[in-house]
Design a protein around this motif. Sequence first.
Motif, mmCIF file in Angstrom:
data_model
loop_
_atom_site.group_PDB
_atom_site.id
_atom_site.type_symbol
_atom_site.label_atom_id
_atom_site.label_comp_id
_atom_site.label_asym_id
_atom_site.label_seq_id
_atom_site.Cartn_x
_atom_site.Cartn_y
_atom_site.Cartn_z
ATOM 1 N N UNK A 145 12.853 -12.669 30.436
ATOM 2 C CA UNK A 145 13.761 -11.570 30.116
ATOM 3 C C UNK A 145 13.031 -10.242 30.323
ATOM 4 N N UNK A 146 13.683 -9.337 31.021
ATOM 5 C CA UNK A 146 13.100 -8.012 31.253
ATOM 6 C C UNK A 146 14.208 -6.964 31.229
ATOM 7 N N UNK A 147 13.924 -5.857 30.545
ATOM 8 C CA UNK A 147 14.885 -4.756 30.452
ATOM 9 C C UNK A 147 14.338 -3.495 31.097
ATOM 10 N N UNK A 148 13.145 -3.589 31.689
ATOM 11 C CA UNK A 148 12.454 -2.390 32.165
ATOM 12 C C UNK A 148 13.226 -1.675 33.270
ATOM 13 N N UNK A 360 17.300 -7.864 23.286
ATOM 14 C CA UNK A 360 17.518 -8.944 22.314
ATOM 15 C C UNK A 360 16.242 -9.771 22.165
ATOM 16 N N UNK A 361 15.593 -10.044 23.285
ATOM 17 C CA UNK A 361 14.368 -10.851 23.276
ATOM 18 C C UNK A 361 13.172 -9.922 23.086
ATOM 19 N N UNK A 368 13.866 -13.004 18.404
ATOM 20 C CA UNK A 368 15.072 -12.306 18.848
ATOM 21 C C UNK A 368 15.431 -11.226 17.836
ATOM 22 N N UNK A 369 15.972 -10.126 18.338
ATOM 23 C CA UNK A 369 16.315 -8.991 17.480
ATOM 24 C C UNK A 369 17.636 -8.399 17.967
ATOM 25 N N UNK A 370 18.492 -8.059 17.033
ATOM 26 C CA UNK A 370 19.845 -7.615 17.382
ATOM 27 C C UNK A 370 20.177 -6.252 16.778
ATOM 28 N N UNK A 371 19.160 -5.509 16.330
ATOM 29 C CA UNK A 371 19.476 -4.227 15.687
ATOM 30 C C UNK A 371 19.888 -3.191 16.708
#
Length: 376
Positions: A145-148, A360-361, A368-371
């Motif tokens: 998983x990557x959001x960069x 999320x990851x 996992x985090x959903x804030x």
Amino acid sequence: MRSKRVNLLICLIAFVLFTFSCFCISRMTQISNQLTNCRNHMSEFKETMQHLKNRAENSRQELMEAFNQMKNDITNREKVSGSLVEKKVNTTNQNETVSNTLEDLKFFFPHLNKADSIYPDIIIGKGRRDVSFALGISTVDRGNHSYLKQTLTSVVSRMTPAEEKDSVVIVSVADIHGDYLNSVVNMITKKFKRQVKSGSLEVIAIPAFFYPETLHVNQLADDSEKLESWRMKQVLDFCVLMLYAQPKAMYYLQLEDDIIAKQMYFTKIVDFVRNITSNDWFCIEFSVLGFIGKLFRSEDLTDLVRFFLMFYKDKPIDSLLSEIFHLKMCDTRKHPVTCKQRKKQICVRHNPSLFQHVGIHSSLLGKEQYFKDIYY
């Protein structure tokens, strides 16, 4: 009788002449047809030759274009390599201009005294300085998983050309695995070629020897120790990034690699900073979450980093930030309400938030985090 013979002779001669004429006409017709066919073949030959010539010219042009592209690619690689080499050669001079802040790391981590240089590896960089804003993004491998890319797209595409010229975005790869560093560099050089070329986007890498040996040991321990090691390393990642960015700009904005920025976020930041009536602020919050969207004066980063380094084993970085507010601005002899009001004065909040957390990851594998920022 004689007259009859003469007439026969004349008829014979006439017949011979007629036959010969017919033969000549037939032969000339054949020759004419052959000449016509020959001309047609010549015309077809010329057309074929012209077609081959055109194809050869097109092939030559394609080869030249390919050659020029290869030449440009080689030149660009040499320029990038040249920038890297030049930067590494000038490392000593760079350290001097940072007011020896990177040298402070040796006080907290004696193992760095053995290193020839503790300057981060500059992978992509034009050395842009004397701008108003430096935007720091620390990134590590999150597995599959990557959001960069999403983060960088929103950050750099939502600047005006003038804002891009007066800022530098610094991506710090804080991961000891070379494969992730290579994937980040490949993505950035392809997706953000213009920003790299202009010098508005840089990539640095933090060498593994920067970190104390205990961090590497804890990563092999149980889950609680892994979490503790992850938090400590995160503090150190931010510290190195802030020290690197400090001499480049007047202000430093801390971001993360799993956020998105609002439209015109940069314009709103510039206007907000410009219109603050009090000069007594220490931090401006453009997001209420963690360490996202926190803006500091670059001149304050030295004290901030030193405080983080003193207590990096004790608390996460957002908690340490709250602690430094309390220590710097609150007098224990005064009423808590007064302290809270003072904190609001020196830690100014922009409403609404300009950055939203989308990851999320977590960078801690398996978490996992959903804030979300409810003020975004």
